[in-house]
Design a protein around this motif. Structure first.
Motif: not given
Ligand code: ARG
Ligand code: ZN
Ligand code: CA
Length: 269
Positions: A124-125, A162, A166-167, A170-171, A174, A180, A239-242, A245
């Motif tokens: 996903l990313g 997705y 929200r990917t 999330h990225e 990081h 995580h 790691y749930v669906n967009d 989260m």
């Protein structure tokens, strides 16, 4: 918290069609809008969290980071031919200086927060953990998970589950040093990992869990390693669906603010 810091972002669509610029710029802006909402806990679905927060030990208020994002409009590395001063810093089909292998950094993009949208063949990313804007580092996002709403040509189109941007939330987490919530389990998502086996995410207010959660669990979620704490599956760093989260914790938001403050301090010394 302190003063809000505005972060200008450059977006690079490596497989985009230059005729599709208006669509791609609008898609990039919608991704920026998602980030502004998610990092300030003003996303509309924070109401879902507010309705269930009483079930989560010590986590009444979600995390709010003191940052906002905008599409950059300044062509300060003048070497990038596709960028026009005063226009959104969106490149289409740009060839990265370090080739096609792993375009996380590019000498021409130093000073921007960069998003690279390119096919990742199933991922996903991805992002460096603790990225450097000064070095031209990038968050890399698959075209099927970038932005939200209607898509553009060449398959640059957010795709369920997705498709809420929200990917990138999330990225970017990081990039700003967040791990995580299930960090340290054997395979970063091993469903058989056991409590106490991982190193954790280093953040006090995210409950320890042994493994990632996928899909969309019903609320309130099951107990975490240390009941009555519950699994914080709705956290952006799981790691749930967009759609499932929708929150950072105060501890995560503080770590993001501290990371950015540290980067700024070193950049302008
Ligand atoms: N698997 C990716 C990572 O570990 C991204 C996960 C994003 N999840 C999502 N629901 N968008 O960085
Ligand atoms: Zn991740
Ligand atoms: Ca933790």
């Amino acid at each position: 918290g302190g003063a809000t810091i505005e972060i200008p972002v450059a977006v690079h669509f490596m497989t985009g069609n230059t005729n599709d610029r208006a669509c791609l710029e609008a898609l990039a802006q919608r991704q920026i809008d998602v980030l502004n909402a998610d990092y300030s806990a003003s996303n509309t679905d924070i109401s879902t969290w507010n309705a269930i927060a009483d079930n989560y030990v010590g986590l009444d208020a979600p995390g709010v980071a003191n940052i906002t994002f905008c599409l950059a409009t300044s062509n300060h590395p003048a070497a990038v031919p596709q960028l026009v001063e005063g226009q959104p810093a969106v490149t289409i089909g740009y060839n990265f200086a370090n080739g096609s292998g792993f375009p996380e950094t590019d000498v021409n993009f130093q000073g921007y927060m960069n998003f690279v949208v390119k096919p990742l063949n199933g991922l996903l990313g991805y992002s460096p953990l603790g990225g450097s804007v000064a070095n031209g580092a990038a968050v890399v996002i698959d075209p099927s998970t970038f932005g939200t709403g209607g898509g553009c040509a060449n398959g640059i189109a957010p795709s369920s589950p997705y498709n809420l941007g929200r990917t990138t939330t999330h990225e970017l987490g990081h990039f700003y040093s967040l791990r995580h919530t299930f960090n340290g389990d054997a395979t970063q998502g091993d469903p058989n990992a056991v409590c106490g086996s991982g190193t954790g995410d280093g953040i006090a207010d995210t409950p320890e869990v042994a493994s990632a959660t996928y899909g969309c669990p019903s609320n309130p979620t099951p107990f975490a390693c240390n009941a009555p704490e519950r699994r914080l599956t709705m956290n952006y760093m799981d790691y749930v669906n967009d759609a499932c989260m929708y929150m950072f914790t105060p501890g995560q938001a503080n770590q993001v603010d501290a990371y950015i403050a540290g980067v700024l301090a070193s950049a302008f010394k």
